[in-house]
Structure formats: C-alpha cells, structure tokens
Design an enzyme around this catalytic site. Structure first.
Site, PDB file in Angstrom:
ATOM      1  N   TRP A 141      37.135 -39.407 -47.282  1.00 54.78           N
ATOM      2  CA  TRP A 141      38.399 -38.668 -47.346  1.00 54.78           C
ATOM      3  C   TRP A 141      38.277 -37.459 -48.266  1.00 54.78           C
ATOM      4  CZ3 TRP A 141      42.572 -40.074 -51.393  1.00 54.78           C
ATOM      5  CH2 TRP A 141      41.975 -40.456 -52.592  1.00 54.78           C
ATOM      6  N   ASP A 142      37.073 -37.230 -48.837  1.00 56.03           N
ATOM      7  CA  ASP A 142      36.913 -36.205 -49.867  1.00 56.03           C
ATOM      8  C   ASP A 142      37.271 -34.796 -49.393  1.00 56.03           C
ATOM      9  OD1 ASP A 142      35.426 -38.596 -50.322  1.00 56.03           O
ATOM     10  OD2 ASP A 142      34.354 -37.639 -51.955  1.00 56.03           O
ATOM     11  N   GLU A 172      39.374 -48.556 -55.276  1.00 52.22           N
ATOM     12  CA  GLU A 172      38.516 -49.527 -54.572  1.00 52.22           C
ATOM     13  C   GLU A 172      38.336 -50.822 -55.344  1.00 52.22           C
ATOM     14  OE1 GLU A 172      34.976 -47.188 -53.870  1.00 52.22           O
ATOM     15  OE2 GLU A 172      35.858 -46.466 -52.006  1.00 52.22           O
ATOM     16  N   GLN A 221      40.226 -45.427 -59.863  1.00 54.36           N
ATOM     17  CA  GLN A 221      40.559 -44.010 -59.812  1.00 54.36           C
ATOM     18  C   GLN A 221      42.039 -43.879 -59.477  1.00 54.36           C
ATOM     19  OE1 GLN A 221      37.930 -44.276 -56.278  1.00 54.36           O
ATOM     20  NE2 GLN A 221      38.989 -42.422 -55.665  1.00 54.36           N
TER      21      GLN A 221
HETATM   22  C1  BGC Z   1      35.309 -43.050 -54.353  1.00 52.77           C
HETATM   23  C2  BGC Z   1      35.910 -42.614 -53.050  1.00 52.77           C
HETATM   24  C3  BGC Z   1      35.141 -41.428 -52.513  1.00 52.77           C
HETATM   25  C4  BGC Z   1      33.669 -41.778 -52.393  1.00 52.77           C
HETATM   26  C5  BGC Z   1      32.851 -40.621 -51.923  1.00 52.77           C
HETATM   27  C6  BGC Z   1      33.836 -43.325 -54.157  1.00 52.77           C
HETATM   28  O1  BGC Z   1      33.262 -43.625 -55.388  1.00 52.77           O
HETATM   29  O2  BGC Z   1      35.928 -44.213 -54.815  1.00 52.77           O
HETATM   30  O3  BGC Z   1      37.265 -42.268 -53.242  1.00 52.77           O
HETATM   31  O4  BGC Z   1      35.627 -41.079 -51.256  1.00 52.77           O
HETATM   32  O5  BGC Z   1      33.200 -42.161 -53.656  1.00 52.77           O
HETATM   33  O6  BGC Z   1      32.946 -39.540 -52.789  1.00 52.77           O
END
Ligand code: BGC
Length: 828
Positions: free
Chosen positions: A379-380, A518, A640
């Site tokens: 989703w970045d 997460e 996060q």
């Molecule tokens: C984060 C996610 C992100 C992914 C890729 C993960 O560590 O929790 O939000 O999309 O890294 O950057």
C-alpha cells in the site's frame, strides 16, 4: 513484516552537503547500506552501487533489477511446498577489473585481478552526485609487487535512454610501466540472495540462453527466467583508449552465463588509460521489442561515448530537478537536512522516473535498490503518489493502471472469500495474485512465525484513495471514466459485502481484518483470525462509499458515462445499501478516544520501559515477544500508525465531517487525545510510522513533529532499523518525508478545483519553497513564518482559485499572491 537489529552510523560517510554524499574508505559492515543508497536507476531499471570488481560475497551485493520483471519458484519448507515470487536479480553488467602484466621477464604470471582480494586499497572515495545522477569512485590500489594504480571511475544509469547504463574508468599507473589488462564481463551467475532469510528459499531464477561477442567490440548475454519466461538481454561495448595498440581476447565459461573480454595495452607510468563500458538492457516485457537480444545489440550501434551519454543524462536530471526541488532552510544544520531531502527525492525519482510509464509495473516497497520484501508492491504507493501527483500526474496515472489491469485477479480473490467486487492482494507482483508469504522467519527465536498480514485488505482502500487524490490533482475525467470509477465501485462492492449488520446495535461491522498495525492479527484467544471493526478501515470504507455515491450522483448523462454505468450495473437498490452502510458502519471508541479495533481496551498495557531497557531497539516487538513465548496480540501496542492514519489522510474538518456522517462526535480535542494516546503506544517498527506521526503532530506539537521528521530523514542514511537498508531503500518513507514538506507544513489541500494553504512551519524551519503542478498549471510556492507567496506560472492556462485560511481568491497566470501570515491578506 521483515528483520531488524541495531542501527550503526556509517563511519565512512564523511560529508553530505548540497547535492553530494561522499564516503571514504572501506567499511565492510556498512557496505550493503552504501550500495543501496548509491543505487542508480531510471524507473525502468536500477543497479546497486556495488563496486564493479565485486561479487556477492557477504559484503558486496551487485544487483540489477528491471521494474516488473518477476519470477516464481517453489520451495519445500517445513514440510510444505510454497510458491514465492521475487523481483529478479538480473545479470550483473558492472564487472570491470584490471591487473598489471608480469612484473619482470622471469615471471610469466600477471598480477591477480583487482577485486580478487589480493590488492591493497590505499585510498577510496566514493561520491553520489544527485544533481548529475552519477556515482564517482576514486581509488588507489597496490598489488603484491608494489605497483600502485589510481582509478577514477564514473557511472550512470541513463535517465535519458532507460535501456542504457555506462561506466568509465581512467586507470593511471603511478609507479610502473608495462602490460595493463582490463577485463569486462557480463555475468549471469547471479541469484536472489540479498535478503538473509530468503536464502532459505530457492533463489536461482535465471536460465542461460546465449552469449557471444563480435570483433566489432560488442559482447552479449541472454537469459530467461524459469517460470515467467522473461527474456533479458544485455549487450556491452567496452572500449580502451591507450597510447599504443590495444589487443583483445575473449573468454566464456562452460555454461553460457558469463562473457568476458580482456583488453590489453602497454601502459606507461603517469599516463592515463581510459576504459568505457556502455551497456544496453532489454527484456521481452518491453514495448517495441521483437527479440530483446536484437534490441540490445542494435541499441549499441552508433551509441555515443560516455561523455555524450552523460551529457543527455545530466540534462534529463536537470529537467527533473527543475520540477522536483524542495528548498528548505532551517536554523542550525541546514546542509544535512537539504542533502537528506534531496537524497529522498533522488531515490523516489530513480524508482518512479517518467520511463516507468511505459512499463506494466508499480512501485515496490524497496525501490529498484535491493530485494527486501522480494520486490513486492504494498500500500506504500499511498505515501508516494502525493509527491508525484503535484509534479508528474501522468506517472501516477500510469502506475494506477497497474492496479486497473489486475482487476480480474482482484475479482477472483474477492470470489475466493465469497465476496463480490474486488480484493487487492496485500503484496502484489507480476499478475496481481496474493504474494504475501505465509511464514515469517524470526531470527531471535530461530522459528518460523505465521504471517497473516494478507488480512490487510485495506490495501484496496489505499488504491481507491489514490485514484481519488489523483483525479483531484489532475482533473483527469477520462481516467475516472476508463478505470477510476470501476475501481471505486468494485471496492465498494467488496467492502459492503464484508460488512454485516448487527441487530443488537443496528450497526454494520467488518470482522476478521488487519489494520496497518501488523502486530495485531487477531485477539489473544483467536490469533491469526483478524480483528473486528478496525477504525481506519471502517472510516475509509464509509469515505469510499460517499465518493462512489457522489460520483454516481454527479452523472451528467454523457454517452460515455451512460455506457460506463450500464457496464458497472449499479442499481438503485445497491446504491441505497451503500448509503446505509456508509452511515451505519461501526467505529469503536474507549475513553473518548478512537479505538484501533473493537475490544482494544480489553488488552493489557505493556511495560515499554522494561522492554526498552532490555532490548534497546524495540521496533520489532513482534519478534521480541514471540522469542519470549509471548505475543503482541495481547497488548495495547502498535507497530505503526493505524488509527492515526485517518488523521494523516484527512484534515480535522474532513475527518470530523466523516465521523459525524457516521453518527459519531468529533472535535479537535478528541483528535489531540487520540494522537497522544497512540504516540505512547507505538513501536515505530515500520519506517512509515514516523512519517505519519510527524504529520499528525505538526499542529499539536510542531517541535516534536520536526524531530520526528528528522528521524524519518535518518531512516535509511543511518539504517535506523538496523539492517534493512542493505535490502533496499524505504520508498514510502522517503516520498512521505517530501510530502511532509510539501503538503503538511504548507497545509496544502485540494478542495474540488481549489488549492488551499494553511501553513504551519515548525519553529526550526525558516523558509520552504517548491513548485507544484495543479491541473496543468505550475504554482511556485514560497513560505516563511511571516509570508506565503504563490506565483502562477505565466502562460495560457486557466485561472486558479487559491484559498488561504478561509479567504478564497482567483489568480490568473503570471499573477502573484502574497499573504502576510501574521495578519492581513495583501494580493500582489
Ligand atoms: C509495514 C507495511 C509496509 C511494508 C512495506 C511493513 O513493515 O508494516 O505497512 O507496507 O513494510 O513497506
């Protein structure tokens, strides 16, 4: 998810000023990070800043990636066969090495090749020049016979022609004369081993197809990926400019995966010998290609010298910087901030350069800079597109089409969950299927942990949020007709299908999901099953439903609109259901604070101080707790920003309006309380987190916001996650930091076709200036604590409505708006 340890400053980073990062000496511990930060790329391909004489040896990791070139392999792991897809490390085009000939007539042996570990490096200085887009290395090496050679090297990955890369080396024998051999190779003996955990998986993606060379000076190598059958061809032209004649020999390995050319001359002490290697890279995914090998060889016919290629490359960079520079003047440590901001813009541009428009690809989490997250797309984009929307909306458009093309796959995934509409994968690669691993390696415990992050269906909400923001910035009505509205409608169908009505409270609930945090994949007694009513998800779903309904109401009856809605088949009954769900979706609260999900308040508090004292860096509390036989699911903690993503995406007015439309009260005080509450409970285990926190504290605590922003700037330069930067830059955080300057501190907000500002510079910032493109008009924005100045570029474009703190006025091209931020409005 991913690994983590302790951060170490790079002892060799001797200066970061203006446009340059300069590194000195050999520092094996941080070489991987340097390679990632010195990557050169052009949107089509990226090559890590590895030394041309190096091989993957645990310290160095030469890697070259082409956007969208994925392959899938199967591995037997813990009794299960798993398929996994990676952005493929393509053959190494860099290899260039030299050696001196036999030291005297009685010794027939030449010296070992430089890079074989037997030469002593006397000096090494490496400079990334972000303005020119070059990587320069100057070194002096001494061989066993005491012969010292100076090397002055420049490298580009052309921003002008996306298929071309080049290296030039000027070799000067400082204290010797005699035979000089230079070896130039294309090396297909590579695999995907950049990420330690992924070495446990199958990692050989390439099959050799062909190698060859011509007397005319061109060598080539052709490989195929084992599953996706992407053909990649590289052709190289290596030229030596010496005082006397140059002799050429060829060499290849038994298997057709390495081609070597050795050029020899008689070198004279103090006289430079110049070697140029120009490489062309093509794959079978490229447009206008029959066979990539043919295209690669053809591309070298008549290709310019290093200097002529450099000239066009620098010009392309100059043009990019003219649109993209963000000037920030702070008190104190200006140069480091400016250099870090430029570094972030540089890597964002290298990953999302205009050349990406011609490829079916989107933005990987770690750029074209390494193999972190296997080159997957998350989703970045949500953090990257705002920077692009205001400079290159056509790039956002092209990248959004990556999602639109994967709607059929997303529809299949919704069906697998028994839903209508479309569900986008949390991790996406080649074909839009779900690529999230099911297991996560915990190096602390030496165990595989279940990875349920595929429950982050909210990635689809980021897609539609991006669609909406793009069309606001660009006014691209055709995009909405062709792709955008369909994406919105299919997401609306998916989410309203997931939402079930509870007769008890009369509200709709969305169960079994994960939010951006997460560290909660379920409740303590039901791990892995997801959580209910993730506030971020539910509010965004309601927001989405309002936007779809608004789009449907805005229907003007043009033939193309009639056809679109006929095709989408949205009935009045479906629309009125959407309206009901939008109004009645549940948002959990506790103590007047938005809860991250239902039941959050029943979780335990964790003793943060104890964990900090015991572990230092506690970003990866998930790994720490699992190793202790515990689980993050039990606690009120977050990896996060999760709830706070809402305050990141929406201004207080918009968020309060949204929550009130769902039947909840909202005011600035509630927002402040909620920010403070989660601030104390966030581990910042993702680099994205500090971006969001810097944003949401900008008005509440500007000094704290600036500190968080500075920490976000350090994420890759200092590898603050302790070991993740060697696997690639953190693209979302890099672009997100630019957006803090661009939108957050200036208060830039689009309302329909109006451009609004509500500046709030942190005390440490004295001046901020950047250009932005809004619906084909360039606005030059300058901001200090006292003054906002917006100049509308002269030209034939339409006037722009510009609002500042409640006052709206319209400005024609060529006009300047100056606003005294301490008081009265003074139109210029
Ligand atoms: C984060 C996610 C992100 C992914 C890729 C993960 O560590 O929790 O939000 O999309 O890294 O950057």
């Amino acid at each position: 998810m991913g690994g983590g340890g302790q951060s170490v400053n790079d002892p060799g980073l001797i200066s970061r000023t203006g446009w340059e990062f300069t590194y000195d000496g050999v520092h094996p511990d941080v070489e991987g990070r340097r390679e990632a930060l010195c990557t050169l790329g052009n949107g089509y391909m990226g090559t890590r800043g590895a030394a041309p004489e190096s091989v993957a040896d645990g310290v160095h990791y030469p890697g070259t990636y082409v956007a969208g070139a994925y392959n899938r392999l199967t591995t037997e792991l813990a009794g299960n066969r798993i398929d996994h897809e990676s952005l493929v490390n393509l053959p190494n085009w860099l290899p260039l090495s030299f050696r001196a000939g036999p030291a005297n007539v009685s010794d027939a042996r030449p010296a070992p090749w430089f890079g074989s570990g037997q030469n002593e490096i006397l000096e090494l200085r490496q400079t990334l020049d972000m303005h020119r887009g070059t990587l320069r290395r100057r070194l002096r090496v001494r061989d066993d016979d005491g012969r010292i050679t100076a090397i002055d090297e420049r490298r580009i990955v052309s921003m002008d022609d996306p298929h071309i890369a080049a290296i030039e080396q000027v070799l000067t024998p400082e204290n010797w004369s005699g035979r000089l051999d230079v070896r130039s190779e294309l090396d297909g003996r590579v695999s995907n081993t950049n990420v330690v955990e992924d070495r446990l998986l199958a990692h050989d993606h390439l099959k050799p197809v062909d190698i060859g060379w011509s007397e005319g000076g061109v060598d080539w190598l052709e490989v195929d990926t084992s599953w996706s059958h992407i053909r990649t061809a590289m052709a190289a032209r290596t030229h030596m400019e010496a005082d006397g004649p140059v002799r050429v020999r060829f060499h290849s390995s038994d298997r057709p995966e390495l081609v070597s050319r050795i050029l020899s001359c008689e070198a004279t002490e103090g006289r430079p010998v110049t070697v140029e290697k120009v490489v062309a890279v093509y794959t079978s995914r490229d447009a206008a290609v029959g066979r990539p090998l043919e295209s690669a060889r053809e591309a070298l016919v008549g290709v310019g010298t290093f200097d002529t290629l450099l000239f066009m490359h620098e010009l392309a960079w100059k043009h990019l910087w003219e649109r993209c520079e963000i000037d920030v003047v702070t008190d104190g440590v200006d140069e480091e901030v400016i250099a870090a901001v430029r570094l972030h813009a540089f890597h964002v541009l290298q990953t999302a350069a205009p050349h990406v428009k011609d490829i079916d690809a989107s933005l990987t989490a770690r750029g074209l800079h390494g193999e972190g997250y296997r080159g997957h797309i998350f989703w970045d984009e949500l953090f990257v597109f705002p920077f692009l929307n205001f400079r290159f909306p056509d790039i956002t458009r092209a990248l959004l089409r990556y999602r639109a093309r994967r709607l059929p796959a997303a529809r299949r995934q919704a069906r697998e969950l028994g839903q209508l509409g479309a569900r986008f994968p949390w991790q996406s690669g080649s074909d839009g299927s779900e690529q999230t691993p099911t297991q996560l390696w915990n190096p602390r415990s030496g165990r595989w942990m279940p990875d349920n992050s595929r429950r982050q269906h909210h990635v689809g909400l980021a897609v539609v949020w991006n669609v909406w923001q793009y069309q606001q910035a660009s006014g691209d009505y055709r995009f909405m007709l062709e792709y955008g509205t369909e994406l919105l409608v299919e997401q609306a169908r998916f989410w309203t299908g997931l939402a079930t009505r509870d007769d008890g409270d009369g509200r709709y609930h969305i169960r079994g999901v994960m939010g951006p945090d997460e560290y909660h994949d379920g409740y303590p007694d039901a791990t892995g099953e997801g959580v209910d009513d993730n506030a971020y998800t539910n509010v965004l779903v309601s927001w989405l439903l309002h936007r779809v309904l608004e789009t449907r109401r805005g229907f003007k009856g043009h033939q193309s609109e009639v056809q679109l809605w006929e095709r989408l088949g949205v009935t009045d009954t479906e629309a009125s259901h959407w309206e009901e769900v939008a109004r009645l979706l549940a948002v959990p609260f506790h103590d007047g604070i938005v809860s991250q999900f239902a039941g959050w308040d029943d979780l335990d508090e964790i003793d943060w101080e104890d964990y900090r004292a015991r572990y230092g860096n506690i970003g990866r509390l998930d790994l720490i707790l699992e190793a202790e036989g515990d689980s993050t699911n039990r606690y009120k903690l977050a990896k996060q920003a999760d709830v706070l993503m809402l305050f990141y995406l929406m201004t207080p007015d918009v968020l309060c309006e949204q929550l009130e439309a769902m039947g909840y009260e909202c005011d600035e005080e509630m927002i402040r309380r909620t920010v403070e509450y989660y601030m104390e409970r966030t581990a910042h285990g993702s680099t994205l987190s500090r971006i969001v926190y810097a944003w949401v504290t900008a008005r509440i605590d500007p000094t704290r916001s600036w500190d968080l922003f500075r920490e976000a700037l350090a994420a890759d330069i200092d590898d603050t996650q302790g070991g993740t930067t060697p696997e690639g830059i953190h693209l979302g955080a890099m672009a997100g930091s630019l957006d803090i300057l661009q939108r957050c501190y200036s208060g830039l907000e689009l309302r329909g076709d109006e451009v609004w500002f509500d500046p709030h510079l942190p005390p440490a910032v004295q001046h901020l200036a950047f250009d932005l493109v809004h619906r084909d008009r360039t606005l030059s924005v300058e901001l200090s604590h006292d003054l906002l100045r917006v100049e509308v570029e002269p030209g034939a474009a339409e006037p722009v409505p510009i609002g500042i703190r409640g006052h709206l006025s319209t400005h024609c091209p060529g006009e300047v708006l100056e606003v005294d931020l301490r008081g009265a409005v003074a139109p210029g």
